[in-house]
Design an enzyme around this catalytic site. Structure first.
Site, PDB file in Angstrom:
ATOM      1  N   GLU A 161       0.625  -1.366  -0.004  1.00 37.16           N
ATOM      2  CA  GLU A 161      -0.010   0.147  -0.020  1.00 37.16           C
ATOM      3  C   GLU A 161       0.909   1.348   0.042  1.00 37.16           C
ATOM      4  OE1 GLU A 161      -2.911  -0.689  -0.575  1.00 37.16           O
ATOM      5  OE2 GLU A 161      -3.640  -2.091   0.385  1.00 37.16           O
ATOM      6  N   HIS A 212      -2.762   1.970   8.528  1.00 40.12           N
ATOM      7  CA  HIS A 212      -3.919   1.451   7.831  1.00 40.12           C
ATOM      8  C   HIS A 212      -3.800  -0.064   8.652  1.00 40.12           C
ATOM      9  CE1 HIS A 212      -6.223  -1.328   5.431  1.00 40.12           C
ATOM     10  NE2 HIS A 212      -5.162  -2.021   5.118  1.00 40.12           N
ATOM     11  N   HIS A 261      -7.059  -3.096  10.266  1.00 39.98           N
ATOM     12  CA  HIS A 261      -8.246  -3.911   9.877  1.00 39.98           C
ATOM     13  C   HIS A 261      -9.085  -3.978  11.279  1.00 39.98           C
ATOM     14  CE1 HIS A 261      -5.829  -6.064   6.450  1.00 39.98           C
ATOM     15  NE2 HIS A 261      -5.976  -4.821   6.329  1.00 39.98           N
ATOM     16  N   GLU A 263     -16.719  12.203  22.406  1.00 38.96           N
ATOM     17  CA  GLU A 263     -15.307  12.518  22.124  1.00 38.96           C
ATOM     18  C   GLU A 263     -15.296  12.349  20.575  1.00 38.96           C
ATOM     19  OE1 GLU A 263     -16.189  10.228  24.444  1.00 38.96           O
ATOM     20  OE2 GLU A 263     -14.925  10.796  26.201  1.00 38.96           O
ATOM     21  N   HIS A 308     -12.855  -3.284   4.246  1.00 40.94           N
ATOM     22  CA  HIS A 308     -11.258  -3.643   4.169  1.00 40.94           C
ATOM     23  C   HIS A 308     -10.784  -3.066   5.509  1.00 40.94           C
ATOM     24  CE1 HIS A 308      -7.127  -3.139   1.979  1.00 40.94           C
ATOM     25  NE2 HIS A 308      -6.900  -3.612   3.140  1.00 40.94           N
TER      26      HIS A 308
HETATM   27  P1  13P Z   1       1.361  -5.517   3.279  1.00 41.99           P
HETATM   28  O1  13P Z   1       1.457  -6.696   3.830  1.00 41.99           O
HETATM   29  O2  13P Z   1       1.832  -5.417   1.758  1.00 41.99           O
HETATM   30  O3  13P Z   1       1.628  -4.195   4.119  1.00 41.99           O
HETATM   31  O4  13P Z   1      -0.538  -5.592   3.102  1.00 41.99           O
HETATM   32  C1  13P Z   1      -1.433  -5.496   4.013  1.00 41.99           C
HETATM   33  C2  13P Z   1      -2.537  -5.074   3.825  1.00 41.99           C
HETATM   34  O5  13P Z   1      -3.201  -4.863   4.861  1.00 41.99           O
HETATM   35  C3  13P Z   1      -3.107  -4.549   2.206  1.00 41.99           C
HETATM   36  O6  13P Z   1      -4.121  -3.954   2.409  1.00 41.99           O
HETATM   37 ZN    ZN Z   2      -5.255  -3.845   4.377  1.00 42.41          ZN
END
Ligand code: 13P
Ligand code: ZN
Length: 285
Positions: free
Chosen positions: A119, A143, A145, A173, A214
């Site tokens: 990413e 980033h 999840h 908050e 995602h």
């Molecule tokens: P990477 O291992 O390449 O960082 O990818 C993980 C991910 O969450 C892709 O969206």
């Molecule tokens: Zn991801």
């Protein structure tokens, strides 16, 4: 983890937060990535410790002229946040953007032949936009999840105003710490220039975006600040998800109270809540 020491001060502060993200359940297997645009102080510290720099220039899939010369500490593609403390020089690497923003050069880390996250195009695009929009304040992009947040993209319409208002109305908050709201990016193949381009449009308006079905993508000034923002959003998302699962709210934090929270926190808010202002106009019609 507390008391983790590393000769590179940026790694010393980023690795424990990275590991903590895994403990929170936000970064299963190699899920998620983090990058830090290093300040001059950190660059000096890095360059004092480095003995040999890789000579190759590696082409970026998406050129970043505004970041030419910048240094980034970033997680490697396929690496696990869970390993951030034990395998620091495998999980992380430092690169410098070269060649007018067309290439990067490895400076440290990526032991065993690793490379920056898949990413990276979105991280660099995000840094370029958020550096400009925040006048240099924001340095770290995470980033990850977080499950409760992702679930909302299955239960709610994919709409930035609806998502931002729903979270603001759940916990006081929220409007204080993310008055810019959360901007929604539709489902797009991860790791592509296409997701970077779609994210760029939304990152102009907010430091927080949702990658539908995602994850989340957030920019802030430090590892601690970016973690805290995701923690707050994930808590509000969990509450919102439970409210939806229970059949919907009987009442919520009102627009009036959101306005009072906004006015009372003028000195700490990063911006005005545009989505609230639009909603107030609509409700006065
Ligand atoms: P990477 O291992 O390449 O960082 O990818 C993980 C991910 O969450 C892709 O969206
Ligand atoms: Zn991801």
């Amino acid at each position: 983890m507390i008391g983790f020491k590393h000769p590179l001060k940026c790694v010393e502060s980023l690795a424990p937060i990275t590991r903590l993200c895994w403990e929170m359940g936000w970064n299963e297997i190699n899920g998620g990535n983090i990058s830090w645009r290093l300040s001059n102080e950190h660059i000096d510290n890095v360059l004092k410790q480095i003995v040999k720099i890789d000579e190759d220039f590696i082409k970026l899939s998406k050129p970043q002229p505004t970041l030419d010369g910048e240094y980034f500490l970033v997680t490697g593609s396929g690496k696990y946040f869970r390993h951030a403390i034990e395998k620091t020089d495998e999980v992380f690497g430092i690169v410098q953007i070269k060649d007018g923003g067309n290439s990067y050069q490895k400076i440290w880390g990526f032991k065993g032949g690793g490379k920056p996250t898949s990413e990276f195009a979105t991280h660099l695009t995000g840094h370029s936009i958020r550096k400009r929009q925040s006048k240099g304040r924001e340095e770290v992009i995470l980033h990850c999840h977080p499950p409760e947040f992702i679930i909302l993209s299955f239960l709610m319409p994919l709409d930035s105003s609806l998502l931002s208002l729903a979270l603001w109305k759940t916990m006081p908050e929220c409007i204080v710490f993310f008055p810019d709201g959360i901007r929604v990016v539709p489902p797009i193949l991860p790791g592509t220039n296409k997701i970077a381009d779609a994210s760029a449009i939304e990152l102009e308006k907010s430091r927080i975006i949702s990658w539908s079905h995602h994850g989340i993508f957030v920019s802030e000034e430090s590892p601690d600040a970016v973690f805290s923002l995701v923690e707050t959003i994930e808590k509000a998302s969990a509450m919102q998800r439970k409210i939806i699962a229970a059949g919907g709210a009987k009442q919520t934090i009102s627009l009036q109270l959101l306005r009072e929270l906004t006015d009372a926190t003028e000195n700490i808010r990063v911006c005005d809540p545009d989505i609230l202002i639009k909603e107030e106009k609509k409700s006065n019609l």
